[in-house]
Design a protein around this motif. Structure first.
Motif, short mmCIF file in Angstrom:
data_model
loop_
_atom_site.label_atom_id
_atom_site.label_comp_id
_atom_site.label_asym_id
_atom_site.label_seq_id
_atom_site.Cartn_x
_atom_site.Cartn_y
_atom_site.Cartn_z
N HIS A 371 0.83 -1.11 0.09
CA HIS A 371 -0.11 0.17 -0.01
C HIS A 371 1.00 1.11 -0.16
CE1 HIS A 371 -3.81 -1.90 0.74
NE2 HIS A 371 -3.06 -2.72 1.21
N PRO A 372 1.50 1.50 -1.00
CA PRO A 372 2.35 2.59 -1.00
C PRO A 372 1.89 4.12 -0.75
CG PRO A 372 2.01 1.72 -3.30
CD PRO A 372 1.70 0.80 -2.41
N GLU A 373 0.55 4.02 -1.18
CA GLU A 373 -0.06 5.50 -0.88
C GLU A 373 -0.97 5.61 0.36
OE1 GLU A 373 0.67 8.05 -2.59
OE2 GLU A 373 1.96 6.77 -3.92
N ASP A 374 -1.69 4.27 0.53
CA ASP A 374 -2.70 4.32 1.66
C ASP A 374 -2.43 3.08 2.70
OD1 ASP A 374 -3.22 2.01 0.08
OD2 ASP A 374 -5.34 2.01 0.31
N TRP A 375 -1.06 3.24 3.01
CA TRP A 375 -0.68 2.51 4.20
C TRP A 375 -1.16 3.07 5.50
CZ3 TRP A 375 3.18 4.82 7.39
CH2 TRP A 375 3.68 5.99 6.80
N ASP A 376 -1.39 1.97 6.45
CA ASP A 376 -1.95 2.64 7.51
C ASP A 376 -1.40 1.70 8.95
OD1 ASP A 376 -3.96 2.87 9.92
OD2 ASP A 376 -5.48 2.08 9.05
N THR A 377 -0.78 2.47 9.63
CA THR A 377 -0.01 1.83 10.60
C THR A 377 -1.03 1.07 12.01
OG1 THR A 377 0.18 3.98 12.11
CG2 THR A 377 2.02 3.41 10.44
N GLN A 378 -2.32 1.81 12.02
CA GLN A 378 -3.38 1.32 12.88
C GLN A 378 -2.85 1.39 14.54
OE1 GLN A 378 -4.59 -2.67 11.18
NE2 GLN A 378 -3.71 -1.84 9.51
N GLN A 379 -1.73 1.96 14.62
CA GLN A 379 -1.24 2.34 15.81
C GLN A 379 -0.47 3.66 15.75
OE1 GLN A 379 -1.54 0.67 19.27
NE2 GLN A 379 -3.19 -0.23 17.98
N GLN A 380 -0.13 4.29 16.67
CA GLN A 380 0.55 5.70 16.64
C GLN A 380 2.10 5.15 16.59
OE1 GLN A 380 0.34 8.32 19.91
NE2 GLN A 380 0.94 10.05 18.71
N LEU A 381 2.92 5.75 15.63
CA LEU A 381 4.33 5.44 15.71
C LEU A 381 4.92 7.17 15.58
CD1 LEU A 381 4.81 2.78 13.26
CD2 LEU A 381 5.88 2.81 15.26
N THR A 382 5.85 7.07 16.58
CA THR A 382 6.61 8.63 16.70
C THR A 382 7.99 8.42 16.54
OG1 THR A 382 4.54 9.49 18.15
CG2 THR A 382 6.74 10.58 18.05
N PRO A 383 8.89 9.24 15.77
CA PRO A 383 10.14 9.07 15.60
C PRO A 383 10.90 9.37 17.04
CG PRO A 383 9.30 10.82 14.23
CD PRO A 383 8.27 10.19 14.69
N MET A 384 11.95 8.76 17.39
CA MET A 384 12.66 9.16 18.33
C MET A 384 13.57 10.22 18.20
SD MET A 384 13.71 5.36 20.00
CE MET A 384 12.72 3.92 19.92
N ASP A 385 13.99 10.94 18.95
CA ASP A 385 14.97 12.16 18.89
C ASP A 385 16.03 11.58 20.05
OD1 ASP A 385 16.66 14.10 19.29
OD2 ASP A 385 15.02 15.52 19.74
N PRO A 386 17.04 11.05 19.27
CA PRO A 386 18.22 10.60 20.11
C PRO A 386 18.66 11.34 21.25
CG PRO A 386 18.44 10.12 17.71
CD PRO A 386 17.25 11.16 17.87
N ASN A 387 18.48 12.87 20.92
CA ASN A 387 19.13 13.79 22.10
C ASN A 387 18.19 13.51 23.17
OD1 ASN A 387 21.40 15.45 20.77
ND2 ASN A 387 19.72 15.63 19.23
#
Length: 427
Positions: A371-387
């Motif tokens: 699903h290159p256009e309409d992918w759905d994680t179905q849970q929240q994903l947030t990038p980590m800030d290493p700092n």
């Protein structure tokens, strides 16, 4: 093969799925079945997990079928059994086969297992490193054979997946510091801001346990009348936690509440108290059937739910995508996943959602390849800030984060994943 969107699915198929959702979750669905008129506390359903036409057979025919593996630190632990169930469900949904491997809480065995997995031709694997230093040996085993892998929870400070190499496809965890703060605040408020508590941690040096402890320490500063009597390491198992709790009950005169790094540890503490005919409020982190039953029945205060089934499944989806040409950006290679608080008000809802039939996820819909256009994680994903993640660890002299971990890149990836968190059934 047809690759339909949700809006293009047949009404009879969609209605069948809506009927299942109605009976399992007692939701009143609106016209068309895609909007919930009402939702039970803690559970918001925005679609009925309708399949989109990608059957496992379709996927296997187009992309091939291979064995994908998980190296878990122990399949005896309830949370790991749930993650393995998620991994197996995702592999099945993607037309792949699945091999779970238990390290039996032995760091040396885990590295040997992964080397053996790689030598047998498995093209990708996920792991939970028992100890952060193990990541180096795990990476070498993968890199020597050009095999992508994902890891969760344990990671050395100030070394991103990019610092290792392209084979390290992603490091994932719940925000353990925030989870530690959450459970501490819930317990301390329950105790009305005063009392003596203990913290049963995991293995010494385990990243997740350390960060959860750091979160507890932050909240302790806000509650001057809460005393942390001791912090005791365990090997994460119920048996070891029970033994440690029995010793503490004999050596500490007052224990008003228990903080546990994981549910298995918390259940071990509960068992020690139950044998003595005693009861204390216990809070922990992970989420699963046994702890939710204890919470539902009023024997346990609450738990931070880390969606074990989802995480075990998503790791396999990520590996499937990488195997088929998708390349994650640096900020996508370090991500937090969603958590929720479970107490007596909503424990029964989560028990029904995860232990009464199929898992409530469409794993194929998560795929960036399918699903290159309409992918759905179905849970929240947030990038980590290493700092922020490694704020308590001294940065090595001369070290600079690789490109792609700057604030602008993290913000861009954060927005991308927020836009693709379409199905928000757990909030």
């Amino acid at each position: 093969m047809t690759n339909k969107s949700v809006s293009g699915i047949g009404r009879d198929v969609l209605q069948s799925r809506l009927d299942i959702m109605l009976s399992r979750r007692s939701l009143l669905l609106g016209a068309g079945g895609l909007a919930a008129a009402t939702a039970l506390p803690g559970l918001l359903t925005t679609n009925a997990f309708a399949q989109d036409g990608w059957t496992p057979e379709d996927i296997a025919e187009k992309f091939g079928s291979v064995e994908m593996a998980d190296s878990w630190h122990s399949l005896v632990l309830a949370i790991i059994a749930d993650r393995a169930a998620g991994g197996e469900a995702a592999a099945k949904a993607l037309g792949q086969t699945y091999r779970p491997v238990s390290a039996e809480l032995n760091p040396g065995k885990q590295v040997a297992d992964i080397q053996a997995i790689a030598n047998t031709g498995v093209p990708a694997f996920n792991c939970v490193p028992l100890e952060a230093p193990n990541v180096e040996a795990i990476y070498r085993a993968a890199a020597e054979r050009g095999i992508p892998f994902t890891a969760s929870y344990n990671s050395p400070a100030w070394k991103t997946p990019v610092d290792y190499g392209p084979e390290y496809s992603g490091y994932f965890a719940m925000d353990d510091r925030a989870a530690g703060r959450e459970m501490a605040r819930r317990l301390f408020d329950h105790l009305e801001g005063k009392g003596t508590v203990i913290y049963l941690a995991g293995l010494a040096g385990a990243t997740a346990s350390n960060l959860r402890g750091a979160g507890i320490a932050e909240v302790l500063k806000e509650y001057p009348n809460i005393i942390l009597a001791t912090e005791q390491n365990t090997d994460f198992s119920q048996a070891d936690a029970q033994a440690k709790m029995e010793n503490l009950l004999g050596s500490i005169s007052q224990i008003d509440g228990v903080l546990a790094a994981t549910d298995d540890i918390g259940i071990g503490a509960y068992n020690a108290l139950r044998i003595r005919g005693e009861k204390r409020p216990i809070v922990s982190i992970d989420g699963g059937q046994q702890v939710w039953e204890l919470i539902r029945d009023g024997n346990y205060l609450g738990s931070v739910n880390g969606f074990s089934h989802w995480s075990g499944g998503y790791f396999l989806v990520r590996l499937f995508d990488v195997l088929h040409g998708w390349v994650p950006e640096p900020a996508e290679r370090m991500m937090f996943w969603q958590t929720t608080w479970v107490d007596r008000s909503n424990a029964a809802i989560y028990l029904d959602a995860f232990y009464n039939g199929d898992l409530p996820y469409d794993f194929a819909r998560m795929s960036r390849v399918l699903h290159p256009e309409d992918w759905d994680t179905q849970q929240q994903l947030t990038p980590m800030d290493p700092n922020v993640l490694w704020q308590d660890d001294a940065k090595p002299d001369g070290y600079e984060l690789p490109a792609g971990y700057d604030a602008a890149s993290i913000e861009k990836i954060g927005k991308l994943y927020a836009d693709h968190w379409v199905t928000r059934q757990f909030t």
